[in-house]
Design an enzyme around this catalytic site. Structure first.
Site, mmCIF file in Angstrom:
data_model
loop_
_atom_site.group_PDB
_atom_site.id
_atom_site.type_symbol
_atom_site.label_atom_id
_atom_site.label_comp_id
_atom_site.label_asym_id
_atom_site.label_seq_id
_atom_site.Cartn_x
_atom_site.Cartn_y
_atom_site.Cartn_z
ATOM 1 C CD GLU A 488 -6.857 37.154 80.772
ATOM 2 O OE1 GLU A 488 -5.809 36.819 80.320
ATOM 3 O OE2 GLU A 488 -7.581 36.300 81.495
ATOM 4 C CD GLN A 602 -7.373 33.710 75.733
ATOM 5 O OE1 GLN A 602 -6.693 34.470 76.316
ATOM 6 N NE2 GLN A 602 -7.713 32.380 76.365
HETATM 7 C C1 BGC Z 1 -5.391 33.295 79.272
HETATM 8 C C2 BGC Z 1 -6.315 32.683 80.128
HETATM 9 C C3 BGC Z 1 -6.011 31.512 80.716
HETATM 10 C C4 BGC Z 1 -4.685 31.663 81.760
HETATM 11 C C5 BGC Z 1 -3.939 30.699 82.174
HETATM 12 C C6 BGC Z 1 -4.041 33.648 80.213
HETATM 13 O O1 BGC Z 1 -2.746 34.095 79.326
HETATM 14 O O2 BGC Z 1 -5.693 34.745 78.613
HETATM 15 O O3 BGC Z 1 -7.469 32.413 79.145
HETATM 16 O O4 BGC Z 1 -6.753 30.950 81.542
HETATM 17 O O5 BGC Z 1 -3.802 32.246 80.872
HETATM 18 O O6 BGC Z 1 -3.502 29.858 80.996
#
Ligand code: BGC
Length: 776
Positions: A488, A602
């Site tokens: 993200e 990630q």
């Molecule tokens: C992550 C997502 C995840 C969400 C809930 C975010 O920080 O980037 O991949 O779905 O947290 O755990």
């Protein structure tokens, strides 16, 4: 990072009361049973820093969102798991003084989570005015045997004085969410009543209209058998209680047993909620606290039999992994296909208690291997039931012909996330939902799932991908524009390799699934063709054309897949060159700077390699791992586990172990300084994966379990139980042997280091332990 939890293999122990870590402990010592959950708030009044949390599964509130600029297709609300009526409350007054750990001196405080038996214990001595000391001891649990109930044992002993002790067990529905956008309270009172040593409240959520009846029954007796003391009921708006006055005598313990039931209109017609609540209360009160606790321990023993991991030689690692398994089992039990797993489970309000792709990508492997198949199947059915909403969701964005876009965040199938770069662009979640179907069938062999439910979902998803790509006449290939991958820290990129890879795989799998259903159940197939208006030839030809002509960015020179088209345009710095003071980036850098940087939140390309590892040779995996990991800041708790598994596969034992350590005690040691918001439940499943898929190298291939284990240097052995196709297998990895013992009747063929072993029902087989780097 904190270090105040005592190491113990079966218990989580806090000694001494430090108000500064109270909210962290409230998360860590949470209890739950899949139907309800509870932060480790105190029974008696506490005026210090606290995050109150009582959660009832499936009960949520659509809080109005705050956004700067409304965009078409945005959801109108963000669903929130609700802080529901406080059922643990037992206020204590000594003479005229209220017992409150924030205002008195606290001695000999301890909080213990008994993971083996499934209950929370707390004890302390409070010094009140005039040096009066009172000892308190409490135990409580959410029953996993009778999952709408909880029970509390609470005792008070005046240590050096005699005076009136006033005990007030209550249920308080006048609660709020810490995370409420407009400071609204979300519950209205519908009904209240008090009876003989009992009381109940029916509360209804605004807008969603969920009714929850929370009732209590209690007894107060003294150690010498005196009592049950009379009580005086009293109530006010949203609050019911009883006051019990006891002449407290120095050295004599007064004990309270409080039985609670939490019933929701999700499970009963509203008209009978009260009656059912009362029946439930009578049932558990007749059973009594001690018997309920014995049953609780027996039920937990079964859960541990299915899911325990035993690590010898490293008590901190043992405690860490058990804590993860314990919390996962407290969060989801798989009996109800309307429920799912929020990233924080029942331990906090963050992420709204909603469902994310975390469930399919991270939690499914844990539940597949440690619980009967129905448990995971219910997670799949949850998405099946939301298919219609996913189609509506895609339609809102302009997709047609039954294309389905599952929400990024949801409670009831509707999207409730509204940051455009995630809501509209983090579409890879659709891929994880299809992958979970594949994973479930690969593990269980239940191919009929495709016929009954899976194919419909796969077709909806494949239709979405077809429309989401476009033909680039410049490239003469299909491209996928405007995407956010799992990383993200980049938004609105073109051709995210992971998303394009999983999109094509989804279309391939849909074609395969279609073939299976057509061949195995022609009648059902015909009915699906008509229900879905499926034009098999036209649609599958289009999917195949995309699969054959999709553009995947890669660097031939570096020999790696490219996270997205522009990734190499970024300044290629590494995490090791980042100043520690600038981390975590998401708290220290502007968003603009993060987006332009090379740093990865990630696993992204590596997430794809993890899912589809059989497609890539070891050298390719190694090149990609060596390229991406040094650029990854692991600022999502979901990141280290995928890296641990790949490092283990590449024979890099040291790094595999380091990544594992990052997740296994993430919450116990408050690594990320955010445990007070709640526990990282979904990443706990990733920790389990690091051990079982990472260190033990477990894979399912051709309907059989394969292991390619290695034993971390610090451990003398590790072992775990796996449920596989009706058998329970214990796998124990020691320095010299891998022992497979079949604890069921059903024979199994298991491969260790690629050599097959027959393990008969009740039998045990020893394989030589000879790890070969990179030979997974
Ligand atoms: C992550 C997502 C995840 C969400 C809930 C975010 O920080 O980037 O991949 O779905 O947290 O755990």
């Amino acid at each position: 990072m904190k270090n105040y939890i005592k190491v113990d293999e079966w218990k989580i122990i806090e000694e001494g009361f430090d108000p500064h870590v109270n909210k962290i402990s409230e998360s860590i010592f949470s209890i739950g049973n899949g139907r309800m959950g509870q932060r480790a708030n105190f029974e008696e009044k506490y005026t210090g820093e606290t995050l109150q949390g009582n959660y009832v599964a499936g009960v949520y509130y659509p809080d109005k969102t705050r956004v700067g600029w409304w965009k078409n297709g945005y959801p109108e609300y963000f669903a929130k798991v609700l802080n529901a009526a406080n059922w643990i409350g037992i206020d204590i007054r000594i003479g005229n003084e209220t017992l409150d750990l924030n205002t008195c001196k606290v001695k000999e405080f301890s909080r213990i989570l008994h993971m083996k038996e499934g209950y929370l214990e707390r004890s302390f001595i409070a010094e009140l005015s005039g040096g009066r000391e009172v000892k308190v001891h409490s135990r409580r649990f959410c029953s996993i045997v009778d999952d709408e109930t909880g029970a509390i044992f609470y005792s008070v002993t005046p240590l050096n004085f005699s005076d009136v002790v006033t005990i007030t067990p209550f249920v308080d529905g006048d609660v709020k969410n810490a995370d409420s956008n407009y400071d609204e309270k979300f519950w209205d009172e519908v009904h209240q009543e008090t009876g003989d040593k009992s009381a109940l409240l029916v509360m209804r959520t605004k807008k969603t209209g969920f009714n929850v009846c929370t009732g209590m029954m209690f007894s107060v007796v003294s150690a010498d058998g005196q009592g049950d003391y009379p009580s005086q009921p009293f109530s006010r708006n949203k609050y019911v209680a009883h006051e019990v006055e006891v002449n407290g005598v120095e050295g004599k313990e007064i004990t309270v047993r409080k039985y609670v039931a939490n019933l929701s209109s999700e499970n009963y017609p509203v008209e009978i909620l009260r009656d059912e609540c009362q029946k439930t209360l009578r049932r558990i009160a007749a059973k009594g606290f001690d018997k309920m606790l014995v049953e609780q321990a027996a039920a937990w023993a079964l859960k541990w039999q299915e899911s325990d991991i035993v690590i010898e030689g490293d008590a901190a690692a043992q405690q860490g992994i058990r804590f993860n398994i314990f919390q996962l089992n407290q969060t989801y039990t798989g009996e109800d296909a309307r429920l799912n797993i929020g990233p924080k489970g029942f331990t906090g309000e963050k992420y709204g208690g909603s469902t994310y792709w975390d469930t399919e990508a991270y939690c499914v492997p844990f539940y597949l291997a440690t619980a009967p198949p129905d448990v995971t199947r219910n997670l799949l059915i949850y998405r099946y039931k939301h298919l219609e909403k996913a189609i509506e969701n895609a339609a809102k964005l302009g997709f047609t012909n039954g294309a389905a876009l599952y929400p990024m965040v949801t409670m009831n199938g509707e999207e409730c996330h509204n940051e455009w770069e995630i809501t509209f662009e983090e579409i890879h979640r659709n891929g994880a939902i299809a992958y979970a179907i594949f994973n479930y069938i690969r593990y269980t062999g239940d191919k009929e799932y495709l016929t009954d439910y899976g194919l419909e979902v796969l077709i909806g998803i494949a239709r979405f991908w077809r429309q989401r790509v476009n033909w680039s006449s410049d490239r003469n290939q299909y491209v996928m524009l405007g995407v956010t991958g799992p990383n993200e820290y980049e938004n609105n990129v073109n051709n995210n390799w992971y998303t394009s890879t999983i999109a094509c795989w989804c279309m391939e799998y849909a074609i395969e699934a279609m073939g299976y259903v057509r061949e195995s159940n022609a009648e059902k197939y015909r009915s699906l063709v008509s229900k879905l208006h499926l034009n098999e030839h036209e649609e599958t030809s289009a999917w195949k054309h995309i699969i054959d002509n999709m553009y995947f960015p890669e660097s031939k020179e570096l020999g790696v897949f490219l996270q997205q088209d522009g990734y190499l345009d970024k300044e290629q710095t590494l995490v090791k060159d980042l100043n520690e003071a600038e981390r975590p980036l998401n708290q220290k850098w502007s968003w603009d700077r993060i987006l332009r940087s090379v740093f990865i939140k990630q696993a992204d390309v590596l997430q794809g390699i993890y899912f589809f590892e059989e497609r890539y040779d070891e050298a390719t995996i190694r090149r990609n791992f060596d390229f991406y990991e040094p650029r990854t800041v692991h600022e999502s708790s979901l990141s280290p586990c995928v890296h641990a598994i790949l490092a283990a596969k590449l024979g890099d034992e040291q790094r595999a172990y380091e990544f594992y350590l990052r997740t296994s005690r993430l919450d116990l040691d408050d690594y990320n300084n955010d445990t007070e918001d709640g526990l990282h439940i979904t990443s706990m499943a990733g920790t389990w994966m690091s051990v079982v898929e990472g260190f033990a190298g477990m894979r399912v291939r051709n309907d059989a379990l394969h292991f390619n284990p290695f034993l971390p240097a610090k451990w003398s052995s590790f072992s775990f139980n796996i449920l596989f196709r009706g058998a329970i297998l214990n796998v124990r990895i020691e320095r010299e042997y891998v022992t497979l013992s079949n604890q069921s009747e059903k024979p199994l063929t298991v491969c260790v280091f690629d050599k097959p072993y027959e393990v008969n029902g009740g039998g045990e087989v020893r394989a030589e332990y000879k790890p070969v780097a990179g030979n997974v």
